[in-house]
Design a protein around this motif. Sequence first.
Motif, mmCIF file in Angstrom:
data_model
loop_
_atom_site.group_PDB
_atom_site.id
_atom_site.type_symbol
_atom_site.label_atom_id
_atom_site.label_comp_id
_atom_site.label_asym_id
_atom_site.label_seq_id
_atom_site.Cartn_x
_atom_site.Cartn_y
_atom_site.Cartn_z
ATOM 1 N N THR A 175 3.841 -2.438 -13.341
ATOM 2 C CA THR A 175 4.902 -2.445 -12.333
ATOM 3 C C THR A 175 5.310 -3.873 -12.003
ATOM 4 O OG1 THR A 175 4.028 -0.413 -11.388
ATOM 5 C CG2 THR A 175 5.514 -1.687 -10.015
ATOM 6 N N THR A 215 0.839 -1.200 0.000
ATOM 7 C CA THR A 215 0.000 0.000 0.000
ATOM 8 C C THR A 215 0.872 1.248 0.000
ATOM 9 O OG1 THR A 215 -1.772 -1.158 1.153
ATOM 10 C CG2 THR A 215 -1.813 1.247 1.229
ATOM 11 N N VAL A 260 4.208 4.289 -6.921
ATOM 12 C CA VAL A 260 3.789 3.811 -8.247
ATOM 13 C C VAL A 260 2.840 4.817 -8.880
ATOM 14 C CG1 VAL A 260 2.468 2.005 -9.433
ATOM 15 C CG2 VAL A 260 4.170 1.379 -7.703
ATOM 16 N N ASN A 261 1.889 5.329 -8.115
ATOM 17 C CA ASN A 261 0.922 6.291 -8.653
ATOM 18 C C ASN A 261 1.567 7.627 -9.003
ATOM 19 O OD1 ASN A 261 -1.297 4.600 -8.541
ATOM 20 N ND2 ASN A 261 -1.884 5.258 -6.503
ATOM 21 N N SER A 294 2.396 1.756 -3.322
ATOM 22 C CA SER A 294 1.435 2.158 -4.347
ATOM 23 C C SER A 294 1.428 3.664 -4.549
ATOM 24 C CB SER A 294 0.035 1.662 -4.004
ATOM 25 O OG SER A 294 -0.510 2.410 -2.919
ATOM 26 N N TYR A 295 1.752 4.445 -3.506
ATOM 27 C CA TYR A 295 1.822 5.896 -3.661
ATOM 28 C C TYR A 295 2.957 6.274 -4.608
ATOM 29 C CZ TYR A 295 -1.313 5.963 0.350
ATOM 30 O OH TYR A 295 -2.373 5.761 1.182
ATOM 31 N N ALA A 347 -2.951 0.917 -5.954
ATOM 32 C CA ALA A 347 -2.449 1.707 -7.080
ATOM 33 C C ALA A 347 -3.491 1.759 -8.198
ATOM 34 C CB ALA A 347 -1.144 1.108 -7.617
ATOM 35 N N ILE A 399 -0.017 -3.461 -3.607
ATOM 36 C CA ILE A 399 0.141 -2.533 -4.731
ATOM 37 C C ILE A 399 -1.079 -2.603 -5.641
ATOM 38 C CG2 ILE A 399 1.465 -2.042 -6.831
ATOM 39 C CD1 ILE A 399 3.989 -2.892 -5.288
ATOM 40 N N SER A 445 -0.426 -0.239 -11.899
ATOM 41 C CA SER A 445 -0.145 -1.474 -11.166
ATOM 42 C C SER A 445 0.200 -2.615 -12.117
ATOM 43 C CB SER A 445 -1.354 -1.849 -10.311
ATOM 44 O OG SER A 445 -1.161 -3.086 -9.696
#
Length: 81
Positions: A54, A7, A13-14, A10-11, A46, A42, A51
Amino acid sequence: AGRRLGTALSYVVNLIGVPVVILSGRMMRFRALLLPEVERGIAAAALPALSAQTTLRASDLDHASARGAAAAVLAPAFEAS
C-alpha cells in the motif's frame, strides 16, 4: 491523530487490499508531520503483506474523493476492447 487515522485506514487495507490511499483536505497542510504517522499506523495494524503493497499519497485537489470515484466509474468506458 495521524497514527489513529492510519489504524482506521488499516481496516480498509485489510478488507479491500487497496494499492494506493490518497488523503486530501485541510489536514494535508501538515502532511510532513501527518503522513509518516499515518504510515506507521497502517504498518502497525494492517497485515504485513498488504501494508507493504500500500502506497500513501497526499492530494491538494479540491473534492479529490469525488473525482476519484467518478474516474473509477468512468474508467471502463474509456478502456480499449
